[in-house]
Write a protein that holds these residues in place. Sequence first.
Motif, PDB file in Angstrom:
ATOM      1  N   THR A  19       0.835  -1.210   0.000  1.00 35.80           N
ATOM      2  CA  THR A  19       0.000   0.000   0.000  1.00 35.80           C
ATOM      3  C   THR A  19       0.867   1.256   0.000  1.00 35.80           C
ATOM      4  O   THR A  19       0.601   2.212  -0.749  1.00 35.80           O
ATOM      5  CB  THR A  19      -0.935  -0.002   1.232  1.00 35.80           C
ATOM      6  OG1 THR A  19      -1.631  -1.243   1.249  1.00 35.80           O
ATOM      7  CG2 THR A  19      -1.922   1.140   1.196  1.00 35.80           C
ATOM      8  N   THR A  20       1.907   1.238   0.816  1.00 33.57           N
ATOM      9  CA  THR A  20       2.827   2.382   0.893  1.00 33.57           C
ATOM     10  C   THR A  20       3.398   2.688  -0.487  1.00 33.57           C
ATOM     11  O   THR A  20       3.421   3.841  -0.938  1.00 33.57           O
ATOM     12  CB  THR A  20       3.994   2.043   1.866  1.00 33.57           C
ATOM     13  OG1 THR A  20       3.436   1.683   3.128  1.00 33.57           O
ATOM     14  CG2 THR A  20       4.957   3.203   2.021  1.00 33.57           C
ATOM     15  N   ARG A  96      -2.511  -6.287  -4.832  1.00 33.81           N
ATOM     16  CA  ARG A  96      -2.941  -7.704  -4.804  1.00 33.81           C
ATOM     17  C   ARG A  96      -3.879  -8.039  -5.958  1.00 33.81           C
ATOM     18  O   ARG A  96      -4.674  -7.210  -6.394  1.00 33.81           O
ATOM     19  CB  ARG A  96      -3.652  -8.082  -3.503  1.00 33.81           C
ATOM     20  CG  ARG A  96      -2.760  -8.110  -2.269  1.00 33.81           C
ATOM     21  CD  ARG A  96      -3.486  -8.850  -1.148  1.00 33.81           C
ATOM     22  NE  ARG A  96      -2.769  -8.798   0.110  1.00 33.81           N
ATOM     23  CZ  ARG A  96      -1.757  -9.598   0.431  1.00 33.81           C
ATOM     24  NH1 ARG A  96      -1.328 -10.494  -0.423  1.00 33.81           N
ATOM     25  NH2 ARG A  96      -1.187  -9.503   1.614  1.00 33.81           N
TER      26      ARG A  96
HETATM   27  N1  Z5A Z   1      -6.233 -12.591   0.023  1.00 28.62           N
HETATM   28  C1  Z5A Z   1      -6.632 -13.877  -0.332  1.00 28.62           C
HETATM   29  O1  Z5A Z   1      -6.648 -14.788   0.493  1.00 28.62           O
HETATM   30  N2  Z5A Z   1      -7.012 -14.122  -1.622  1.00 28.62           N
HETATM   31  C2  Z5A Z   1      -7.008 -13.149  -2.573  1.00 28.62           C
HETATM   32  O2  Z5A Z   1      -7.372 -13.418  -3.728  1.00 28.62           O
HETATM   33  C3  Z5A Z   1      -6.587 -11.829  -2.178  1.00 28.62           C
HETATM   34  C4  Z5A Z   1      -6.212 -11.587  -0.876  1.00 28.62           C
HETATM   35  C5  Z5A Z   1      -6.583 -10.718  -3.177  1.00 28.62           C
HETATM   36  C6  Z5A Z   1      -6.319  -8.983   2.721  1.00 28.62           C
HETATM   37  O3  Z5A Z   1      -5.302  -8.317   2.086  1.00 28.62           O
HETATM   38  C7  Z5A Z   1      -6.062 -10.443   2.890  1.00 28.62           C
HETATM   39  O4  Z5A Z   1      -6.707 -11.197   1.844  1.00 28.62           O
HETATM   40  C8  Z5A Z   1      -4.615 -10.832   2.819  1.00 28.62           C
HETATM   41  C9  Z5A Z   1      -4.517 -11.797   1.646  1.00 28.62           C
HETATM   42  C10 Z5A Z   1      -5.887 -12.282   1.421  1.00 28.62           C
HETATM   43  N3  Z5A Z   1      -4.244 -11.553   4.003  1.00 28.62           N
HETATM   44  N4  Z5A Z   1      -4.464 -11.314   5.166  1.00 28.62           N
HETATM   45  N5  Z5A Z   1      -4.631 -11.248   6.282  1.00 28.62           N
HETATM   46  P1  Z5A Z   1      -5.062  -6.760   2.231  1.00 28.62           P
HETATM   47  O5  Z5A Z   1      -4.276  -6.379   1.023  1.00 28.62           O
HETATM   48  O6  Z5A Z   1      -6.356  -6.077   2.427  1.00 28.62           O
HETATM   49  O7  Z5A Z   1      -4.234  -6.581   3.590  1.00 28.62           O
HETATM   50  P2  Z5A Z   1      -2.672  -6.912   3.980  1.00 28.62           P
HETATM   51  O8  Z5A Z   1      -1.859  -7.324   2.809  1.00 28.62           O
HETATM   52  O9  Z5A Z   1      -2.637  -7.761   5.148  1.00 28.62           O
HETATM   53  O10 Z5A Z   1      -2.117  -5.659   4.538  1.00 28.62           O
HETATM   54  P3  Z5A Z   1      -1.734  -4.420   3.844  1.00 28.62           P
HETATM   55  O11 Z5A Z   1      -2.301  -3.357   4.683  1.00 28.62           O
HETATM   56  O12 Z5A Z   1      -2.179  -4.482   2.426  1.00 28.62           O
HETATM   57  O13 Z5A Z   1      -0.143  -4.443   3.943  1.00 28.62           O
HETATM   58  P4  Z5A Z   1       0.829  -3.796   2.897  1.00 28.62           P
HETATM   59  O14 Z5A Z   1       0.044  -2.950   1.977  1.00 28.62           O
HETATM   60  O15 Z5A Z   1       1.681  -4.806   2.270  1.00 28.62           O
HETATM   61  O16 Z5A Z   1       1.764  -2.868   3.800  1.00 28.62           O
HETATM   62  P5  Z5A Z   1       1.646  -1.289   4.117  1.00 28.62           P
HETATM   63  O17 Z5A Z   1       0.272  -0.944   4.594  1.00 28.62           O
HETATM   64  O18 Z5A Z   1       2.203  -0.494   3.033  1.00 28.62           O
HETATM   65  O19 Z5A Z   1       2.662  -1.209   5.334  1.00 28.62           O
HETATM   66  C11 Z5A Z   1       2.416  -1.872   6.550  1.00 28.62           C
HETATM   67  C12 Z5A Z   1       3.184  -1.143   7.659  1.00 28.62           C
HETATM   68  O20 Z5A Z   1       4.602  -1.219   7.405  1.00 28.62           O
HETATM   69  C13 Z5A Z   1       2.864   0.352   7.765  1.00 28.62           C
HETATM   70  O21 Z5A Z   1       2.928   0.722   9.109  1.00 28.62           O
HETATM   71  C14 Z5A Z   1       3.995   1.017   6.958  1.00 28.62           C
HETATM   72  O22 Z5A Z   1       4.265   2.319   7.366  1.00 28.62           O
HETATM   73  C15 Z5A Z   1       5.162   0.080   7.259  1.00 28.62           C
HETATM   74  N6  Z5A Z   1       6.148  -0.004   6.169  1.00 28.62           N
HETATM   75  C16 Z5A Z   1       5.896  -0.063   4.837  1.00 28.62           C
HETATM   76  N7  Z5A Z   1       7.055  -0.155   4.139  1.00 28.62           N
HETATM   77  C17 Z5A Z   1       8.057  -0.189   5.047  1.00 28.62           C
HETATM   78  C18 Z5A Z   1       9.489  -0.276   4.937  1.00 28.62           C
HETATM   79  N8  Z5A Z   1      10.107  -0.381   3.757  1.00 28.62           N
HETATM   80  N9  Z5A Z   1      10.210  -0.280   6.062  1.00 28.62           N
HETATM   81  C19 Z5A Z   1       9.589  -0.194   7.284  1.00 28.62           C
HETATM   82  N10 Z5A Z   1       8.238  -0.089   7.462  1.00 28.62           N
HETATM   83  C20 Z5A Z   1       7.478  -0.089   6.352  1.00 28.62           C
END
Ligand code: Z5A
Length: 211
Positions: A19-20, A96
């Motif tokens: 997402t980031t 995703r």
């Molecule tokens: N799922 C499935 O089963 N079948 C399917 O067909 C699909 C999905 C499409 C929902 O996904 C769930 O559905 C997922 C797969 C399944 N599993 N679960 N549970 P989702 O996309 O809605 O949610 P997610 O993937 O769990 O989380 P997310 O919020 O999408 O995470 P992300 O986008 O990968 O990360 P983020 O939000 O960008 O960052 C997370 C944190 O880390 C945040 O505090 C940021 O500031 C921090 N961050 C980001 N980058 C860094 C770096 N480089 N260093 C340090 N910290 C960082």
Amino acid sequence: MLQRGAFILFEGIDRSGKTTQCNKLVECLQKSERKPEHWRFPDRSTELGKVINNFLSSKVELDDAAVHLVFAANRREKCKDMFNKLNSGISLVVDRYSYSGMAYTLAKDIPDMDQQWCMMPERGLPEPDLVLYMRVSPEVAASRGGYGEERYEKAEFQKKVAANFDMLKGKNWVEIDAGQPIQKIHDEVMKAVDDLYSSSRLSGPVGKLYT
Ligand code: Z5A
């Protein structure tokens, strides 16, 4: 002639930073007038998406095969809209897609639900022009904000999901070391995206998944 839009997909385990990076990429593409839209799957705003949201937040229990099909149907209901947008010159930055569907379902090790079974309901959906695979260790991802709130956010399960993404890597995939600082990752993402826009890949029609 109008160049069609690019389909740029981010994949990776939970909290890999998709997402980031989607947000940063969309901001950059807006400045360069590439007409980007930020999409994510599951799309929790539709009726099917509401079922998925209730399942992920453990409010309802569903059969594993049925869940896979609902995730696929959640993409299927957006299929025409995606083709129309891409063909009208809009670029889609997507968080995703089908590969998540396979990586998570296969991690459940269910008899008879192999890769072929998982792919079938998604045949013919738009194919990404670029898959940015955000590779990070499950340990690092687990240390990030918000981890552990949803159904699949468990260390052992995430290890299997990570192994499945490694197995699924294919054409148009670029692996990004997602354990790096956010700006360094963004620079690598921009390089891959610039390569895509300057290649001949967008002069042909939008590809179709698994055909
Ligand atoms: N799922 C499935 O089963 N079948 C399917 O067909 C699909 C999905 C499409 C929902 O996904 C769930 O559905 C997922 C797969 C399944 N599993 N679960 N549970 P989702 O996309 O809605 O949610 P997610 O993937 O769990 O989380 P997310 O919020 O999408 O995470 P992300 O986008 O990968 O990360 P983020 O939000 O960008 O960052 C997370 C944190 O880390 C945040 O505090 C940021 O500031 C921090 N961050 C980001 N980058 C860094 C770096 N480089 N260093 C340090 N910290 C960082």
